[in-house]
Design an enzyme around this catalytic site. Structure first.
Site, PDB file in Angstrom:
ATOM      1  N   GLY A 162     -16.891   5.250   0.768  1.00 35.75           N
ATOM      2  CA  GLY A 162     -15.509   5.637   1.065  1.00 35.75           C
ATOM      3  C   GLY A 162     -14.497   5.163   0.038  1.00 35.75           C
ATOM      4  O   GLY A 162     -13.293   5.355   0.221  1.00 35.75           O
ATOM      5  N   HIS A 213      -9.114  -4.539   1.418  1.00 36.62           N
ATOM      6  CA  HIS A 213      -8.074  -4.122   2.364  1.00 36.62           C
ATOM      7  C   HIS A 213      -7.840  -5.279   3.340  1.00 36.62           C
ATOM      8  O   HIS A 213      -8.817  -5.813   3.895  1.00 36.62           O
ATOM      9  CB  HIS A 213      -8.545  -2.930   3.200  1.00 36.62           C
ATOM     10  CG  HIS A 213      -8.770  -1.664   2.421  1.00 36.62           C
ATOM     11  ND1 HIS A 213      -7.878  -0.621   2.411  1.00 36.62           N
ATOM     12  CD2 HIS A 213      -9.804  -1.259   1.632  1.00 36.62           C
ATOM     13  CE1 HIS A 213      -8.347   0.366   1.666  1.00 36.62           C
ATOM     14  NE2 HIS A 213      -9.519   0.008   1.185  1.00 36.62           N
ATOM     15  N   ASN A 267       0.819  -1.213   0.000  1.00 36.15           N
ATOM     16  CA  ASN A 267       0.000   0.000   0.000  1.00 36.15           C
ATOM     17  C   ASN A 267       0.859   1.271   0.000  1.00 36.15           C
ATOM     18  O   ASN A 267       1.853   1.362   0.711  1.00 36.15           O
ATOM     19  CB  ASN A 267      -0.894  -0.036   1.253  1.00 36.15           C
ATOM     20  CG  ASN A 267      -2.108   0.844   1.126  1.00 36.15           C
ATOM     21  OD1 ASN A 267      -2.033   1.948   0.583  1.00 36.15           O
ATOM     22  ND2 ASN A 267      -3.223   0.369   1.628  1.00 36.15           N
ATOM     23  N   HIS A 310     -11.644   0.765  -8.435  1.00 37.28           N
ATOM     24  CA  HIS A 310     -11.144  -0.531  -8.918  1.00 37.28           C
ATOM     25  C   HIS A 310     -11.262  -1.465  -7.713  1.00 37.28           C
ATOM     26  O   HIS A 310     -10.639  -1.186  -6.673  1.00 37.28           O
ATOM     27  CB  HIS A 310      -9.680  -0.355  -9.369  1.00 37.28           C
ATOM     28  CG  HIS A 310      -9.079  -1.551 -10.023  1.00 37.28           C
ATOM     29  ND1 HIS A 310      -8.070  -1.453 -10.962  1.00 37.28           N
ATOM     30  CD2 HIS A 310      -9.303  -2.882  -9.861  1.00 37.28           C
ATOM     31  CE1 HIS A 310      -7.715  -2.662 -11.359  1.00 37.28           C
ATOM     32  NE2 HIS A 310      -8.447  -3.546 -10.695  1.00 37.28           N
ATOM     33  N   HIS A 314     -11.067  -3.591  -4.611  1.00 30.17           N
ATOM     34  CA  HIS A 314      -9.917  -4.037  -3.812  1.00 30.17           C
ATOM     35  C   HIS A 314     -10.350  -4.341  -2.396  1.00 30.17           C
ATOM     36  O   HIS A 314     -11.175  -3.649  -1.817  1.00 30.17           O
ATOM     37  CB  HIS A 314      -8.785  -3.008  -3.818  1.00 30.17           C
ATOM     38  CG  HIS A 314      -9.202  -1.628  -3.417  1.00 30.17           C
ATOM     39  ND1 HIS A 314      -9.912  -0.789  -4.260  1.00 30.17           N
ATOM     40  CD2 HIS A 314      -9.027  -0.943  -2.262  1.00 30.17           C
ATOM     41  CE1 HIS A 314     -10.133   0.360  -3.636  1.00 30.17           C
ATOM     42  NE2 HIS A 314      -9.621   0.285  -2.413  1.00 30.17           N
ATOM     43  N   GLN A 323     -14.450  -1.113   0.445  1.00 34.03           N
ATOM     44  CA  GLN A 323     -15.268   0.109   0.365  1.00 34.03           C
ATOM     45  C   GLN A 323     -15.803   0.108  -1.069  1.00 34.03           C
ATOM     46  O   GLN A 323     -15.053   0.338  -2.013  1.00 34.03           O
ATOM     47  CB  GLN A 323     -14.409   1.326   0.688  1.00 34.03           C
ATOM     48  CG  GLN A 323     -13.659   1.104   2.020  1.00 34.03           C
ATOM     49  CD  GLN A 323     -13.318   2.367   2.763  1.00 34.03           C
ATOM     50  OE1 GLN A 323     -14.068   2.762   3.650  1.00 34.03           O
ATOM     51  NE2 GLN A 323     -12.227   2.994   2.415  1.00 34.03           N
TER      52      GLN A 323
HETATM   53  P1  AMP Z   1     -10.247   3.053  -0.853  1.00 31.90           P
HETATM   54  O1  AMP Z   1     -10.275   4.422  -0.226  1.00 31.90           O
HETATM   55  O2  AMP Z   1     -11.011   1.997  -0.122  1.00 31.90           O
HETATM   56  O3  AMP Z   1     -10.583   3.103  -2.341  1.00 31.90           O
HETATM   57  O4  AMP Z   1      -8.728   2.565  -0.746  1.00 31.90           O
HETATM   58  C1  AMP Z   1      -7.720   2.994  -1.615  1.00 31.90           C
HETATM   59  C2  AMP Z   1      -6.442   2.381  -1.115  1.00 31.90           C
HETATM   60  O5  AMP Z   1      -5.507   2.433  -2.171  1.00 31.90           O
HETATM   61  C3  AMP Z   1      -5.831   3.134   0.071  1.00 31.90           C
HETATM   62  O6  AMP Z   1      -5.413   2.205   1.055  1.00 31.90           O
HETATM   63  C4  AMP Z   1      -4.643   3.858  -0.573  1.00 31.90           C
HETATM   64  O7  AMP Z   1      -3.581   4.035   0.342  1.00 31.90           O
HETATM   65  C5  AMP Z   1      -4.286   2.877  -1.660  1.00 31.90           C
HETATM   66  N1  AMP Z   1      -3.566   3.447  -2.807  1.00 31.90           N
HETATM   67  C6  AMP Z   1      -3.857   4.559  -3.503  1.00 31.90           C
HETATM   68  N2  AMP Z   1      -2.973   4.727  -4.519  1.00 31.90           N
HETATM   69  C7  AMP Z   1      -2.132   3.671  -4.462  1.00 31.90           C
HETATM   70  C8  AMP Z   1      -0.988   3.284  -5.223  1.00 31.90           C
HETATM   71  N3  AMP Z   1      -0.547   3.993  -6.259  1.00 31.90           N
HETATM   72  N4  AMP Z   1      -0.343   2.142  -4.851  1.00 31.90           N
HETATM   73  C9  AMP Z   1      -0.792   1.409  -3.801  1.00 31.90           C
HETATM   74  N5  AMP Z   1      -1.850   1.731  -3.054  1.00 31.90           N
HETATM   75  C10 AMP Z   1      -2.506   2.845  -3.372  1.00 31.90           C
END
Ligand code: AMP
Length: 157
Positions: free
Chosen positions: A91, A100, A29, A96, A98, A85
């Protein structure tokens, strides 16, 4: 030439990837809420959980099981928080899908559910909520820092 994967609008180099399955990747992350907070993402860009095919959804859950068991041991945690989320009002900041995976320990947060405040980037900005103990300012990490963690985790699969 090194392969680049797209996580929503973000370009993710191979050096940030520590796990691969037929449909998913494990990424370290950029801004973890605590040390060891990683993401399971689909290889195909799909915005919402219900956009996934049955194969992708199954693979995401099975990958989450495999990765989380390694993460819990490696970071000497004793519990795990799993979160998707799903959509902007929930949130989601990266459109895309994902998962956590967040390793949890006794007393890592004063109030257990405060972790959800840390996951909420907008709330942090509005209310200046203190960050998780392991990562007080949550500045984006360097590529070298992320590559070092991914190299370490890759060996565990
Ligand atoms: P969400 O707010 O649930 O969409 O989570 C987005 C997640 O992606 C957060 O934990 C960010 O820290 C992470 N994130 C955003 N940009 C990147 C990136 N370029 N590489 C890795 N993680 C990322």
């Amino acid at each position: 030439m090194a392969k680049i994967f797209k996580f929503g609008p973000h370009l993710i180099p191979e050096t940030q990837i520590f796990y691969k399955s037929p449909y998913c990747l494990g990424l370290v992350n950029l801004k973890p809420v605590v040390t060891g907070h990683v993401l399971v993402v689909t290889k195909r860009l799909a915005a919402r959980f219900n956009d996934l095919t049955p194969e992708e959804a199954t693979d995401m859950i099975l990958s989450t099981q495999k990765i989380s068991s390694v993460i819990e041991k490696h970071y000497k945690a004793s519990s795990l928080t799993f979160t998707i989320q799903d959509g902007p009002e929930a949130g989601q900041t990266v459109p895309h899908v994902h998962m956590h995976i967040i390793p949890r320990r006794k007393d890592d947060y004063e109030n257990n559910d405060d972790i959800y405040e840390d996951l909420d980037e907008n709330k942090q900005r509005q209310h200046n909520i203190p960050m998780g103990a392991d990562n007080e300012d949550r500045k984006p990490r360097s590529a070298a820092d992320m590559a070092e963690e991914a190299d370490r985790l890759r060996l565990l699969f």
